[in-house]
Write a protein that holds these residues in place. Structure first.
Motif, short mmCIF file in Angstrom:
data_model
loop_
_atom_site.label_atom_id
_atom_site.label_comp_id
_atom_site.label_asym_id
_atom_site.label_seq_id
_atom_site.Cartn_x
_atom_site.Cartn_y
_atom_site.Cartn_z
N GLN A 1 46.74 24.60 15.35
CA GLN A 1 48.19 23.94 16.02
C GLN A 1 47.78 25.03 17.85
O GLN A 1 48.29 25.99 17.24
N LEU A 2 46.61 24.78 18.59
CA LEU A 2 47.07 25.80 19.23
C LEU A 2 47.38 25.67 21.11
O LEU A 2 46.95 24.53 21.02
N GLN A 3 48.12 26.49 21.21
CA GLN A 3 49.01 26.09 22.45
C GLN A 3 49.30 27.20 23.23
O GLN A 3 49.30 28.42 22.93
N LEU A 4 49.24 26.97 24.89
CA LEU A 4 49.91 27.68 25.88
C LEU A 4 50.38 26.61 26.50
O LEU A 4 50.59 25.77 26.33
N VAL A 5 51.54 27.17 27.08
CA VAL A 5 52.88 26.47 27.67
C VAL A 5 53.43 27.54 28.85
O VAL A 5 53.37 28.94 28.65
N GLU A 6 52.70 26.99 29.64
CA GLU A 6 53.85 27.74 31.67
C GLU A 6 54.61 27.82 31.17
O GLU A 6 55.17 26.94 31.13
N SER A 7 55.28 28.71 31.91
CA SER A 7 56.61 28.71 32.72
C SER A 7 56.87 29.36 34.11
O SER A 7 56.14 30.37 34.12
N GLY A 8 57.83 29.55 34.57
CA GLY A 8 58.33 30.05 35.32
C GLY A 8 57.95 29.38 36.55
O GLY A 8 58.60 29.60 37.83
N GLY A 9 57.59 28.74 37.25
CA GLY A 9 57.52 27.29 38.31
C GLY A 9 58.49 26.98 38.75
O GLY A 9 59.69 27.15 37.37
N GLY A 10 58.22 26.78 40.34
CA GLY A 10 59.87 26.04 40.70
C GLY A 10 59.45 26.41 42.44
O GLY A 10 58.83 26.47 42.40
N LEU A 11 60.76 25.72 43.15
CA LEU A 11 60.82 26.33 44.56
C LEU A 11 61.15 27.28 45.03
O LEU A 11 62.12 28.21 44.27
N ASN A 28 44.93 34.17 17.56
CA ASN A 28 45.33 35.30 17.91
C ASN A 28 44.83 35.77 19.52
O ASN A 28 43.26 35.73 19.92
N LEU A 29 46.19 36.46 20.54
CA LEU A 29 45.35 36.48 21.80
C LEU A 29 44.62 37.42 22.09
O LEU A 29 44.14 37.91 23.10
N ASN A 30 44.85 38.25 21.11
CA ASN A 30 43.64 40.01 21.03
C ASN A 30 42.48 39.92 21.25
O ASN A 30 42.23 40.39 22.17
N TYR A 31 42.28 38.51 21.20
CA TYR A 31 40.31 37.82 21.32
C TYR A 31 40.21 37.14 22.07
O TYR A 31 39.53 36.65 22.30
N TYR A 32 41.35 36.83 23.18
CA TYR A 32 40.89 35.47 24.17
C TYR A 32 41.44 36.66 25.29
O TYR A 32 42.24 37.22 25.50
N ALA A 33 40.62 36.06 26.38
CA ALA A 33 41.03 36.29 27.64
C ALA A 33 41.86 35.17 28.62
O ALA A 33 41.90 34.09 27.58
N ILE A 34 42.78 35.32 29.36
CA ILE A 34 43.15 34.21 29.42
C ILE A 34 43.20 34.57 31.41
O ILE A 34 43.26 35.25 32.57
N ASN A 77 52.43 38.09 22.89
CA ASN A 77 52.05 36.82 22.74
C ASN A 77 52.24 35.83 24.76
O ASN A 77 51.99 34.49 24.09
N THR A 78 52.01 36.47 25.03
CA THR A 78 52.52 36.22 26.30
C THR A 78 51.24 37.31 27.48
O THR A 78 51.36 38.19 27.20
N VAL A 79 51.16 36.16 28.85
CA VAL A 79 50.19 36.49 29.89
C VAL A 79 51.46 36.76 30.88
O VAL A 79 51.84 35.08 31.12
N TYR A 80 51.74 37.29 31.91
CA TYR A 80 51.77 36.86 33.28
C TYR A 80 50.83 37.02 34.17
O TYR A 80 50.25 37.48 35.04
N GLY A 100 37.58 33.31 24.69
CA GLY A 100 37.30 34.31 23.56
C GLY A 100 36.64 35.01 24.61
O GLY A 100 35.53 34.61 24.94
N TYR A 101 37.34 36.22 24.72
CA TYR A 101 36.90 37.43 25.17
C TYR A 101 37.20 37.61 26.49
O TYR A 101 37.86 38.81 27.33
N TYR A 102 36.06 36.69 27.06
CA TYR A 102 36.54 37.15 29.13
C TYR A 102 36.73 35.66 29.51
O TYR A 102 36.36 34.33 28.48
N CYS A 103 36.67 35.36 31.40
CA CYS A 103 37.80 33.68 31.40
C CYS A 103 36.44 33.82 32.06
O CYS A 103 35.05 33.89 31.92
N SER A 104 36.50 32.90 32.06
CA SER A 104 35.41 31.52 32.84
C SER A 104 35.92 30.56 33.50
O SER A 104 37.31 31.11 34.26
N GLY A 105 35.04 30.06 35.03
CA GLY A 105 35.85 28.84 35.66
C GLY A 105 36.16 28.28 34.56
O GLY A 105 36.55 28.14 33.53
N PRO A 106 37.01 27.21 35.64
CA PRO A 106 37.84 25.85 34.65
C PRO A 106 36.92 24.81 33.84
O PRO A 106 37.66 24.56 33.10
N ASN A 107 35.84 25.16 34.36
CA ASN A 107 34.65 24.19 32.82
C ASN A 107 34.47 24.93 32.18
O ASN A 107 34.50 23.94 30.84
#
Length: 122
Positions: A1-11, A28-34, A77-80, A100-107
């Motif tokens: 189960q791979l999950q990412l859960v955002e929080s903190g939004g609001g008005l 393992n977040l250590n291996y992933y760009a976010i 295990n959190t990115v801000y 993995g490792y580096y960010c990409s565009g949304p696709n």
């Protein structure tokens, strides 16, 4: 189960601040760009910011440079995304995504959260 859960939004009022959190589990977040992405009504999803797996490389959309800061705490295990000096045009659903490792565009991102809504309005 791979999950990412955002929080903190609001008005928030223009000029205000919010801190978004992206909590990850199942890998393992250590291996992933976010990356943070956003989608405003009637617009395509766009990249906002991303951080490499090591934290040594970050990038920002021109529209948020100097106002937003991305950071990661792998031990938690959190990115801000710290968002300051918010503008009405920042209003969007904000998503975090992993690759993995580096960010990409949304696709190119592999795993996505469901998003958190940020509304900047007076």
């Amino acid at each position: 189960q791979l999950q990412l859960v955002e929080s903190g939004g609001g008005l928030v009022q223009p000029g205000g601040s919010l801190r978004l959190s992206c909590a990850v589990s199942g890998f393992n977040l250590n291996y992933y760009a976010i990356g943070w992405f956003r989608q405003a009504p009637g617009k395509e999803r766009e990249g906002v910011s991303c951080i490499s797996s090591s934290g040594g490389s970050t990038n920002y959309a021109d529209s948020v440079k100097g106002r937003f800061t991305i950071s990661r705490d792998n031990a938690k295990n959190t990115v801000y995304l710290q968002m300051n000096s918010l503008k009405p045009e920042d209003t969007a659903v904000y998503y975090c995504a992993a690759k993995g490792y580096y960010c990409s565009g949304p696709n190119g991102m592999d795993y996505w959260g469901k998003g958190t809504l940020v509304t900047v309005s007076s």
